[in-house]
Design an enzyme around this catalytic site. Sequence first.
Site, PDB file in Angstrom:
ATOM      1  N   SER A 121       0.864  -1.429  -0.138  1.00 31.86           N
ATOM      2  CA  SER A 121      -0.081   0.053  -0.009  1.00 31.86           C
ATOM      3  C   SER A 121       0.949   1.241  -0.096  1.00 31.86           C
ATOM      4  O   SER A 121       2.271   1.172   0.373  1.00 31.86           O
ATOM      5  CB  SER A 121      -0.815  -0.145   1.394  1.00 31.86           C
ATOM      6  OG  SER A 121      -1.385   1.211   1.717  1.00 31.86           O
ATOM      7  N   TYR A 164      -2.540  -1.056  10.604  1.00 30.89           N
ATOM      8  CA  TYR A 164      -2.106  -1.158   8.882  1.00 30.89           C
ATOM      9  C   TYR A 164      -1.064  -0.547   8.505  1.00 30.89           C
ATOM     10  O   TYR A 164      -0.275  -1.483   7.652  1.00 30.89           O
ATOM     11  CB  TYR A 164      -3.354  -0.510   8.473  1.00 30.89           C
ATOM     12  CG  TYR A 164      -3.607  -0.562   6.789  1.00 30.89           C
ATOM     13  CD1 TYR A 164      -4.455  -1.626   6.469  1.00 30.89           C
ATOM     14  CD2 TYR A 164      -3.065   0.219   5.981  1.00 30.89           C
ATOM     15  CE1 TYR A 164      -4.384  -1.824   4.969  1.00 30.89           C
ATOM     16  CE2 TYR A 164      -3.399  -0.002   4.713  1.00 30.89           C
ATOM     17  CZ  TYR A 164      -4.065  -1.070   4.236  1.00 30.89           C
ATOM     18  OH  TYR A 164      -4.295  -1.116   2.930  1.00 30.89           O
TER      19      TYR A 164
HETATM   20  P1  NAD Z   1     -11.558  -5.809   0.062  1.00 28.31           P
HETATM   21  O1  NAD Z   1     -12.276  -5.651   1.278  1.00 28.31           O
HETATM   22  O2  NAD Z   1     -12.489  -5.836  -1.139  1.00 28.31           O
HETATM   23  O3  NAD Z   1     -10.968  -7.382   0.028  1.00 28.31           O
HETATM   24  C1  NAD Z   1     -10.292  -7.931   0.960  1.00 28.31           C
HETATM   25  C2  NAD Z   1     -10.364  -9.663   0.922  1.00 28.31           C
HETATM   26  O4  NAD Z   1      -9.574 -10.035   1.848  1.00 28.31           O
HETATM   27  C3  NAD Z   1     -11.745 -10.349   0.762  1.00 28.31           C
HETATM   28  O5  NAD Z   1     -11.538 -11.125  -0.267  1.00 28.31           O
HETATM   29  C4  NAD Z   1     -11.901 -10.619   2.137  1.00 28.31           C
HETATM   30  O6  NAD Z   1     -12.790 -11.921   2.151  1.00 28.31           O
HETATM   31  C5  NAD Z   1     -10.431 -11.294   2.452  1.00 28.31           C
HETATM   32  N1  NAD Z   1     -10.065 -11.428   3.892  1.00 28.31           N
HETATM   33  C6  NAD Z   1     -10.291 -10.624   4.782  1.00 28.31           C
HETATM   34  N2  NAD Z   1     -10.035 -11.291   5.952  1.00 28.31           N
HETATM   35  C7  NAD Z   1      -9.505 -12.616   5.473  1.00 28.31           C
HETATM   36  C8  NAD Z   1      -9.256 -13.724   6.274  1.00 28.31           C
HETATM   37  N3  NAD Z   1      -9.193 -13.849   7.719  1.00 28.31           N
HETATM   38  N4  NAD Z   1      -9.047 -14.790   5.614  1.00 28.31           N
HETATM   39  C9  NAD Z   1      -9.119 -14.779   4.453  1.00 28.31           C
HETATM   40  N5  NAD Z   1      -9.577 -13.634   3.477  1.00 28.31           N
HETATM   41  C10 NAD Z   1      -9.752 -12.650   4.292  1.00 28.31           C
HETATM   42  O7  NAD Z   1     -10.160  -5.151   0.283  1.00 28.31           O
HETATM   43  P2  NAD Z   1      -9.235  -4.718  -1.161  1.00 28.31           P
HETATM   44  O8  NAD Z   1      -9.359  -3.049  -1.168  1.00 28.31           O
HETATM   45  O9  NAD Z   1      -9.644  -5.197  -2.143  1.00 28.31           O
HETATM   46  O10 NAD Z   1      -7.923  -5.017  -0.448  1.00 28.31           O
HETATM   47  C11 NAD Z   1      -7.328  -5.961  -0.778  1.00 28.31           C
HETATM   48  C12 NAD Z   1      -5.699  -5.599  -0.504  1.00 28.31           C
HETATM   49  O11 NAD Z   1      -5.359  -4.376  -1.050  1.00 28.31           O
HETATM   50  C13 NAD Z   1      -5.445  -5.450   1.127  1.00 28.31           C
HETATM   51  O12 NAD Z   1      -4.311  -6.150   1.549  1.00 28.31           O
HETATM   52  C14 NAD Z   1      -5.557  -3.976   1.191  1.00 28.31           C
HETATM   53  O13 NAD Z   1      -4.720  -3.537   2.501  1.00 28.31           O
HETATM   54  C15 NAD Z   1      -4.711  -3.408  -0.134  1.00 28.31           C
HETATM   55  N6  NAD Z   1      -4.795  -2.211  -0.453  1.00 28.31           N
HETATM   56  C16 NAD Z   1      -6.077  -1.728  -0.901  1.00 28.31           C
HETATM   57  C17 NAD Z   1      -6.164  -0.415  -1.021  1.00 28.31           C
HETATM   58  C18 NAD Z   1      -7.645   0.190  -1.475  1.00 28.31           C
HETATM   59  O14 NAD Z   1      -7.602   1.678  -1.529  1.00 28.31           O
HETATM   60  N7  NAD Z   1      -8.811  -0.552  -1.531  1.00 28.31           N
HETATM   61  C19 NAD Z   1      -4.858   0.556  -0.972  1.00 28.31           C
HETATM   62  C20 NAD Z   1      -3.735  -0.108  -0.959  1.00 28.31           C
HETATM   63  C21 NAD Z   1      -3.888  -1.438  -0.638  1.00 28.31           C
END
Ligand code: NAD
Length: 262
Positions: free
Chosen positions: A144, A157
């Site tokens: 991130s 985080y």
């Molecule tokens: P999201 O909430 O859409 O997806 C998260 C996924 O993780 C889901 O499939 C959920 O079921 C799964 N998950 C959560 N807890 C779990 C567990 N205990 N076991 C198995 N699976 C689990 O979120 P996203 O935004 O797509 O995030 C995905 C990644 O991207 C994360 O690591 C997040 O930190 C990172 N990220 C997101 C952003 C953003 O702005 N959305 C920015 C930078 C980084």
Amino acid sequence: MANLTGKTAVVTGSTSGIGLAYARAFASAGANIVINGMGAPEDIEKERAAIESDFKVRAIHSPADMTKPAEIAGMIALGESTFGSVDILVNNAGIQFVSPIEEFPIEKWDAIIAINLSSAFHGIRAAVPGMKKRGWGRIINTASAHSLVASPFKSAYVSAKHGIAGLTKTVALEVATHKITCNCISPGYVWTPLVEKQIPDTMKARGLTKEQVINDVLLAAQPTKEFVTSEQVAALALFLCGDDAAQITGTNLSIDGGWTAE
Ligand code: NAD
């Protein structure tokens, strides 16, 4: 575009958001897919079946809980036993919690470190032996912008994401002579359920309206004033899987609309 026919990709946290976009991008290049993550069984089945029918590959779901090391190892074993190999591992599952540090619930700290950081260690640990044996592998960690800079109220985080950047470099060095690369991708704000869900807590922590959180907190950080899309993040991951990216390893690739240039 990378040709991933005959390869298998395990993508953690791929029932939603960025993870689902990775899974679909790898499938579009011919890989068989192990999706993973939580959600309503019918929704997961819909996404799994769509990957198979849209891209003519095979896809299975591993319900492994990323807080449980044995289940993470089991997910890698499931990929290997079903498809014969795990060639691409994307550690992507993640959760967020927003709170001032003195009120930060201890169990939320533990869960974020487990899901956003330790699960990547467990997955890599389980997948590397097979990759070494076959002499090819791609490990991609979703970090991130918060692996490079901090924001207030996100202590767990930011700590986990800085940790994953360090893990990425360490693994890259350890596997460098085995044709295995390990990189992390650092998105800025991507409009996914993870971002949407943190808006109420950010409103509370900062005393702002929803519109103020979107414009003055989230997009304030991004000079382009636009959200990154999941598909853009997935396209970068797909590039990392190709031969042209064979010498890209140990890096932290920003895709953040200029956020961390400031
Ligand atoms: P999201 O909430 O859409 O997806 C998260 C996924 O993780 C889901 O499939 C959920 O079921 C799964 N998950 C959560 N807890 C779990 C567990 N205990 N076991 C198995 N699976 C689990 O979120 P996203 O935004 O797509 O995030 C995905 C990644 O991207 C994360 O690591 C997040 O930190 C990172 N990220 C997101 C952003 C953003 O702005 N959305 C920015 C930078 C980084």
